[in-house]
Motif scaffolding. Structure first.
Motif, PDB file in Angstrom:
ATOM      1  N   CYS A 113       0.841  -1.100   0.015  1.00 27.75           N
ATOM      2  CA  CYS A 113       0.074  -0.047  -0.074  1.00 27.75           C
ATOM      3  C   CYS A 113       0.774   1.231  -0.144  1.00 27.75           C
ATOM      4  CB  CYS A 113      -1.054  -0.065   1.117  1.00 27.75           C
ATOM      5  SG  CYS A 113      -2.379  -1.377   1.047  1.00 27.75           S
ATOM      6  N   ASN A 114       2.069   1.237   0.149  1.00 27.36           N
ATOM      7  CA  ASN A 114       3.018   2.424  -0.061  1.00 27.36           C
ATOM      8  C   ASN A 114       2.781   3.141  -1.563  1.00 27.36           C
ATOM      9  OD1 ASN A 114       4.384   2.061   2.365  1.00 27.36           O
ATOM     10  ND2 ASN A 114       6.224   1.057   1.312  1.00 27.36           N
ATOM     11  N   GLY A 115       2.653   4.330  -1.173  1.00 29.27           N
ATOM     12  CA  GLY A 115       2.403   5.346  -2.568  1.00 29.27           C
ATOM     13  C   GLY A 115       0.855   5.137  -2.926  1.00 29.27           C
ATOM     14  N   VAL A 116       0.077   4.355  -2.265  1.00 30.46           N
ATOM     15  CA  VAL A 116      -1.329   4.284  -2.661  1.00 30.46           C
ATOM     16  C   VAL A 116      -2.403   4.846  -1.458  1.00 30.46           C
ATOM     17  CG1 VAL A 116      -3.248   2.786  -3.445  1.00 30.46           C
ATOM     18  CG2 VAL A 116      -0.924   2.324  -4.040  1.00 30.46           C
ATOM     19  N   LEU A 117      -2.072   4.207  -0.412  1.00 28.66           N
ATOM     20  CA  LEU A 117      -2.787   4.804   0.709  1.00 28.66           C
ATOM     21  C   LEU A 117      -2.138   5.716   1.640  1.00 28.66           C
ATOM     22  CD1 LEU A 117      -4.586   1.297   1.827  1.00 28.66           C
ATOM     23  CD2 LEU A 117      -5.558   3.240   0.583  1.00 28.66           C
ATOM     24  N   TRP A 118      -0.715   5.603   1.596  1.00 28.58           N
ATOM     25  CA  TRP A 118       0.213   6.355   2.430  1.00 28.58           C
ATOM     26  C   TRP A 118       1.411   6.422   1.572  1.00 28.58           C
ATOM     27  CZ3 TRP A 118      -2.214   2.194   4.926  1.00 28.58           C
ATOM     28  CH2 TRP A 118      -1.425   1.039   4.814  1.00 28.58           C
ATOM     29  N   LYS A 119       2.077   7.611   2.053  1.00 28.78           N
ATOM     30  CA  LYS A 119       3.377   7.795   1.213  1.00 28.78           C
ATOM     31  C   LYS A 119       4.545   6.636   1.487  1.00 28.78           C
ATOM     32  CE  LYS A 119       6.910  11.204  -0.147  1.00 28.78           C
ATOM     33  NZ  LYS A 119       7.399  12.381   0.116  1.00 28.78           N
ATOM     34  N   ASP A 121       5.136   3.242   4.482  1.00 34.45           N
ATOM     35  CA  ASP A 121       4.653   2.494   5.569  1.00 34.45           C
ATOM     36  C   ASP A 121       4.978   3.037   6.988  1.00 34.45           C
ATOM     37  OD1 ASP A 121       6.958   1.310   5.617  1.00 34.45           O
ATOM     38  OD2 ASP A 121       6.111  -0.803   5.277  1.00 34.45           O
TER      39      ASP A 121
END
Length: 141
Positions: A113-119, A121
């Protein structure tokens, strides 16, 4: 016997990259823990053993039982608090015969989810992970 164990671990932040070293064995590259990472792990094991002895628990406090683990980073104290609570007997292995490591599953989701939900983790300040068995489990479709 108590169903709860708490310990406090002095913590010095160390990146995952610094805790591993690349070595070659018989011409094959491998990744192994660094000496510092091994020493840190041994220090944590010693603190955990002292907590088990202070609580007068058996050396493997919860044996084959499933446990809940809460890890809190105490920034002001530069420490980590770990609480372990017995839940119930460990479930049988899955159909594939492999145990599922809940922590690794969560780590792979965070990385994906890095770059999708948050920059990154590293922004995640709290994670709740729970294995759900039986009727509470839902199939993904």
């Amino acid at each position: 016997m108590s169903d709860r164990l708490e310990l406090r671990i002095p913590f010095t932040p160390c990146s995952k990259k610094n805790s591993l070293r690349r070595i070659t064995v018989k011409g094959r590259p491998l990744v192994a823990p660094s000496r510092a990472a091994k020493a840190e792990q041994q220090a944590i094991r010693t603190i955990a053993l002292q907590a088990v002895l202070a609580a007068r628990l058996p050396l493997v406090p919860f044996g084959e039982d499933e446990v809940s683990v809460l890890v809190e980073r105490l920034v002001d104290e530069d420490a980590v608090r770990v609480q372990v609570v017995r839940l119930h007997p460990k479930p049988a292995r899955g159909r594939t015969g492999r145990d599922r490591d809940t922590q690794n599953l969560a780590e792979s989701i965070l990385d994906a989810c890095n770059g999708v939900l948050w920059k990154d983790d590293r922004q995640v300040g709290e994670i709740h992970i729970r294995r759900v068995l039986g009727e509470g489990a839902r199939s993904c479709s």
